[in-house]
Design a protein around this motif. Structure first.
Motif, PDB file in Angstrom:
ATOM      1  N   ALA A   1       0.679  -1.214   0.032  1.00  0.00           N
ATOM      2  CA  ALA A   1      -0.020  -0.124   0.034  1.00  0.00           C
ATOM      3  C   ALA A   1       0.729   1.169  -0.011  1.00  0.00           C
ATOM      4  N   VAL A   2       2.082   1.048   0.466  1.00  0.00           N
ATOM      5  CA  VAL A   2       2.970   2.644   0.417  1.00  0.00           C
ATOM      6  C   VAL A   2       3.238   3.022  -0.928  1.00  0.00           C
ATOM      7  N   ASP A   3       3.267   2.048  -1.769  1.00  0.00           N
ATOM      8  CA  ASP A   3       3.748   2.476  -3.259  1.00  0.00           C
ATOM      9  C   ASP A   3       2.527   3.613  -3.651  1.00  0.00           C
ATOM     10  N   GLY A   4       1.452   3.291  -3.283  1.00  0.00           N
ATOM     11  CA  GLY A   4      -0.024   4.032  -3.837  1.00  0.00           C
ATOM     12  C   GLY A   4      -0.471   4.977  -2.702  1.00  0.00           C
ATOM     13  N   ILE A   5       0.367   5.327  -1.537  1.00  0.00           N
ATOM     14  CA  ILE A   5      -0.331   6.144  -0.651  1.00  0.00           C
ATOM     15  C   ILE A   5      -0.562   7.381  -0.999  1.00  0.00           C
ATOM     16  N   GLY A   6      -1.794   8.010  -0.415  1.00  0.00           N
ATOM     17  CA  GLY A   6      -2.375   9.310  -0.737  1.00  0.00           C
ATOM     18  C   GLY A   6      -1.510  10.333   0.417  1.00  0.00           C
ATOM     19  N   SER A   7      -1.938  11.557   0.300  1.00  0.00           N
ATOM     20  CA  SER A   7      -1.478  12.599   1.231  1.00  0.00           C
ATOM     21  C   SER A   7      -1.905  12.292   2.644  1.00  0.00           C
ATOM     22  N   LEU A   8      -3.147  11.643   2.979  1.00  0.00           N
ATOM     23  CA  LEU A   8      -3.399  11.289   4.299  1.00  0.00           C
ATOM     24  C   LEU A   8      -2.315  10.569   4.966  1.00  0.00           C
ATOM     25  N   SER A   9      -1.922   9.221   4.102  1.00  0.00           N
ATOM     26  CA  SER A   9      -1.167   8.447   4.932  1.00  0.00           C
ATOM     27  C   SER A   9       0.529   9.045   4.625  1.00  0.00           C
ATOM     28  N   ARG A  10       0.635   9.743   3.674  1.00  0.00           N
ATOM     29  CA  ARG A  10       2.030  10.444   3.736  1.00  0.00           C
ATOM     30  C   ARG A  10       2.063  11.320   4.798  1.00  0.00           C
ATOM     31  N   ALA A  11       1.077  12.112   5.029  1.00  0.00           N
ATOM     32  CA  ALA A  11       1.078  13.009   6.383  1.00  0.00           C
ATOM     33  C   ALA A  11       1.317  12.283   7.801  1.00  0.00           C
ATOM     34  N   PHE A  12       0.695  11.040   7.792  1.00  0.00           N
ATOM     35  CA  PHE A  12       0.685  10.170   8.950  1.00  0.00           C
ATOM     36  C   PHE A  12       2.269   9.926   9.220  1.00  0.00           C
TER      37      PHE A  12
END
Length: 197
Positions: free
Chosen positions: A95-106
């Motif tokens: 899932a990391v490869d396609g993460i959006g801004s919410l997960s990047r922010a986390f």
């Protein structure tokens, strides 16, 4: 045109505010987040942000919680045990490869939490919950005889958390340095071998 309910409007507004917050965090870190800037970014007033979240701290805590929800799809369909843990390990890195801004922010906030008195408690709690979930899978596997009896669930949980978050941060810093799919498969096989009775 179908009218949206008040709850639907509220959810849409909150989603827009959380996305704006995440975008600010990813671009410039937590220091760039103000209620006024979040409102402006989302197309609302600062008053709407305050109405929905009350404070910057509550907004950030909501972002942290929302960014973890459903990060690895399908886990809820797998019974607790080693299969669920192995699916988590591979799915998280996939899932990391396609993460959006919410997960990047986390992940950005997780790194910032080391030096932040406001973020530290939030992430200690979130990490404790994550470790407890992993440990529960190991315990369930031990109880079913699918995991070696001498495996310490707390130790496995701490190591798995470190591996997943560490690889995810490496990917964010230098995406070309980590093949997340290959790393996920390798970790899955590693833990399968380590846990097997």
């Amino acid at each position: 045109m179908e009218r949206r309910t008040q709850q639907e409007r509220r959810e849409t507004t909150e989603r827009a505010l959380l996305t704006a917050t995440a975008d600010l965090v990813v671009e410039s870190g937590l220091s760039s987040v103000t209620l006024a800037e979040v409102g402006r970014r989302a197309g609302y007033s600062r008053g709407i942000v305050t109405h929905h979240f009350g404070s910057k701290q509550a907004l950030v805590e909501a972002l942290v919680t929302a960014s973890q929800a459903g990060f690895v799809p399908g886990l809820d369909d797998i019974d607790p045990g080693p299969d669920r843990l192995l699916a988590l390990v591979e799915g998280y890195l996939g899932a990391v490869d396609g993460i959006g801004s919410l997960s990047r922010a986390f992940l950005v906030l997780w790194a910032e939490s080391v030096a932040s008195p406001d973020l530290g408690p939030v992430f200690r709690e979130r990490d404790a919950l994550f470790r407890a979930d992993i440990a529960a899978d190991v315990e369930a596997g031990r109880a079913a005889g699918a995991v070696r009896a001498d495996v310490d669930p707390a130790v496995v949980a701490a190591i798995v958390l470190a591996e997943l978050r560490g690889l995810a941060l490496q990917y964010l810093v230098a995406p070309d340095s980590v093949d997340t799919a290959a790393a996920g498969r390798a970790l899955r096989e590693h833990w399968r071998a380590v846990l097997a009775p």
